[in-house]
Design a protein around this motif. Structure first.
Motif, PDB file in Angstrom:
ATOM      1  N   TYR A  96      16.522  79.156 -17.734  1.00  0.00           N
ATOM      2  CA  TYR A  96      16.771  78.072 -16.780  1.00  0.00           C
ATOM      3  C   TYR A  96      16.721  76.719 -17.474  1.00  0.00           C
ATOM      4  O   TYR A  96      17.597  75.868 -17.277  1.00  0.00           O
ATOM      5  CB  TYR A  96      15.744  78.128 -15.645  1.00  0.00           C
ATOM      6  N   SER A 149      19.930  74.159 -18.181  1.00  0.00           N
ATOM      7  CA  SER A 149      19.835  72.798 -17.641  1.00  0.00           C
ATOM      8  C   SER A 149      19.990  71.768 -18.747  1.00  0.00           C
ATOM      9  O   SER A 149      20.713  70.764 -18.596  1.00  0.00           O
ATOM     10  CB  SER A 149      18.497  72.611 -16.924  1.00  0.00           C
ATOM     11  N   ASN A 209      18.614  75.691  -8.125  1.00  0.00           N
ATOM     12  CA  ASN A 209      19.480  76.288  -9.142  1.00  0.00           C
ATOM     13  C   ASN A 209      20.445  75.264  -9.739  1.00  0.00           C
ATOM     14  O   ASN A 209      21.340  74.772  -9.055  1.00  0.00           O
ATOM     15  CB  ASN A 209      20.265  77.447  -8.508  1.00  0.00           C
ATOM     16  N   THR A 210      20.287  74.957 -11.025  1.00  0.00           N
ATOM     17  CA  THR A 210      21.133  73.953 -11.668  1.00  0.00           C
ATOM     18  C   THR A 210      22.486  74.514 -12.108  1.00  0.00           C
ATOM     19  O   THR A 210      23.279  73.803 -12.719  1.00  0.00           O
ATOM     20  CB  THR A 210      20.417  73.330 -12.882  1.00  0.00           C
ATOM     21  N   GLN A 211      22.768  75.777 -11.784  1.00  0.00           N
ATOM     22  CA  GLN A 211      24.089  76.347 -12.035  1.00  0.00           C
ATOM     23  C   GLN A 211      25.033  76.093 -10.854  1.00  0.00           C
ATOM     24  O   GLN A 211      26.240  76.247 -10.987  1.00  0.00           O
ATOM     25  CB  GLN A 211      23.990  77.855 -12.295  1.00  0.00           C
ATOM     26  N   THR A 269      11.406  75.756 -12.595  1.00  0.00           N
ATOM     27  CA  THR A 269      12.181  76.960 -12.338  1.00  0.00           C
ATOM     28  C   THR A 269      12.204  77.228 -10.832  1.00  0.00           C
ATOM     29  O   THR A 269      11.160  77.231 -10.190  1.00  0.00           O
ATOM     30  CB  THR A 269      11.567  78.171 -13.062  1.00  0.00           C
ATOM     31  N   PRO A 270      13.394  77.437 -10.235  1.00  0.00           N
ATOM     32  CA  PRO A 270      13.474  77.655  -8.784  1.00  0.00           C
ATOM     33  C   PRO A 270      12.638  78.841  -8.333  1.00  0.00           C
ATOM     34  O   PRO A 270      12.729  79.929  -8.897  1.00  0.00           O
ATOM     35  CB  PRO A 270      14.966  77.927  -8.561  1.00  0.00           C
ATOM     36  N   SER A 272      24.086  80.767  -3.944  1.00  0.00           N
ATOM     37  CA  SER A 272      23.355  79.573  -3.519  1.00  0.00           C
ATOM     38  C   SER A 272      22.301  79.869  -2.464  1.00  0.00           C
ATOM     39  O   SER A 272      21.641  78.969  -1.960  1.00  0.00           O
ATOM     40  CB  SER A 272      24.332  78.516  -2.974  1.00  0.00           C
TER      41      SER A 272
END
Length: 358
Positions: A27, A31, A90-92, A114-115, A345
């Motif tokens: 993660y 990022s 989530n940074t994706q 971290t989510p 998502s």
């Protein structure tokens, strides 16, 4: 100059720009890699839509669109110079990526987590967070623990996106006094283009600066925004325009159920069902769906995310709904699943989940 803080590690923007880091955490690496590309002037980014109403698709987002979105959010909230941002989603996906972009554009200290369900439970900060984004499930989890509820209340501005919050969550937020806003947006609008402060019985969305809105003949929202991928973006969201640049969200047109000629708005009905479901099952996830039917066209059914042994409770709920709801507004059958299918998502994929039972 801003920096990214992950646990006890600090990465300055200059350090990130040169790629001078070694990290096994996936993660964090993903990022930081995005931040590196941004700081080195990358102009185009490929992102995936959520897939909540169809197959996920890849779209190209330009740097200029993301910059416009970040600037509009800064203006809307009057963000001060060099703020403290908490990034715990989530940074994706577009929401998480835009949190990073805001931090990079605002010269912020970005606290990266971290989510997880409750991102605040183990968080220890000396300074107050100015801006944070969460999904409803995270807010719900934070409010279950007193220590994280206090931390949530200390956040200057909290935005909530990814899915509409339940009425019970809205009430909890209002009772706690958290300065929270529900977002309206999508990947195609490069994150949110409107926000609704959670402090009233109805959520009224107000657009960001330079965003224009209207509706078509079917009351579906259209958007003209400098950050959007199209000059005029037509959505499938049913809305009521209540003032210039302000609207009330009603539901998705593609979630409308036509049962015996009666049109039923799924999200509006789900809000009505909530008190009955929570009284028996507590705060579980659920949704209504239109199952193909030869006589009615579609018959209304209800899906509950709970353990399979709850069939007796489901029958009890069905009897109550048949008594309390209008003829066409109570489900003809209840399906129980231990886990719904979700999009990347975190939204419920209604079609794929229903296919597990039909």
């Amino acid at each position: 100059m801003g920096q990214v803080i992950f646990k006890d590690q600090i990465y300055t923007f200059d350090q990130i720009r040169t790629g001078n880091w070694q990290q096994d955490d996936k993660y964090l690496s993903q990022s930081l890699e995005f931040c590196k590309e941004w700081l080195n002037g990358k102009t185009d980014f490929e992102l995936s839509t959520s897939g909540s109403t169809g197959k996920p698709k890849s779209i190209n987002i330009k740097r200029s669109q993301m910059e416009l979105s970040a600037a509009a959010t800064k203006a809307f909230f009057k963000i001060n110079k060099s703020p403290k941002l908490l990034v715990c989603i989530n940074t994706q996906m577009i929401g998480g990526k835009m949190m990073l972009v805001r931090g990079l554009c605002w010269d912020a200290d970005i606290y990266l987590i971290t989510p997880e369900a409750n991102p605040l439970i183990d968080l220890s900060l000396q300074k107050k967070i100015d801006f944070c984004a969460m999904v409803p499930l995270q807010v719900e989890a934070c409010l279950k623990e007193s220590i994280s509820t206090t931390k949530l209340s200390d956040i200057e501005t909290l935005i909530i996106g990814g899915a509409p919050p339940s009425q019970s969550l809205i009430q909890k937020i209002k009772t706690t006094g958290i300065n929270a806003f529900q977002t309206y947006g999508m990947t195609e609008t490069v994150s949110h283009i409107a926000l609704a402060k959670i402090n009233a019985s109805q959520l009224i969305y107000h657009t960001l600066p330079n965003v224009k809105i209207g509706t078509d003949d079917a009351n579906r929202l259209w958007i003209e925004a400098p950050m959007a991928i199209e000059k005029r973006l037509q959505t499938n969201d049913l809305v009521e325009i209540v003032a210039d640049g302000a609207f009330r969200w009603i539901g998705r047109a593609d979630f409308t159920i036509n049962s015996g000629g009666i049109k039923i708005l799924a999200e509006a009905l789900e809000a009505e069902l909530q008190k009955y479901i929570e009284a028996i099952f507590g705060g579980i996830q659920y949704f209504v769906f239109g199952q193909n039917d030869e006589k009615l066209g579609q018959r209304l059914v209800l899906f509950l995310e709970t353990k399979e042994g709850d069939n007796n409770k489901a029958q009890e709920l069905l009897m109550i709904l048949k008594k309390e709801m209008k003829k066409y507004h109570y489900p003809k059958e209840i399906f129980i699943l231990e886990a719904f299918i979700k999009t990347p998502s975190g939204k419920i994929n209604r079609t794929k989940t229903s296919e597990l039972c039909f």
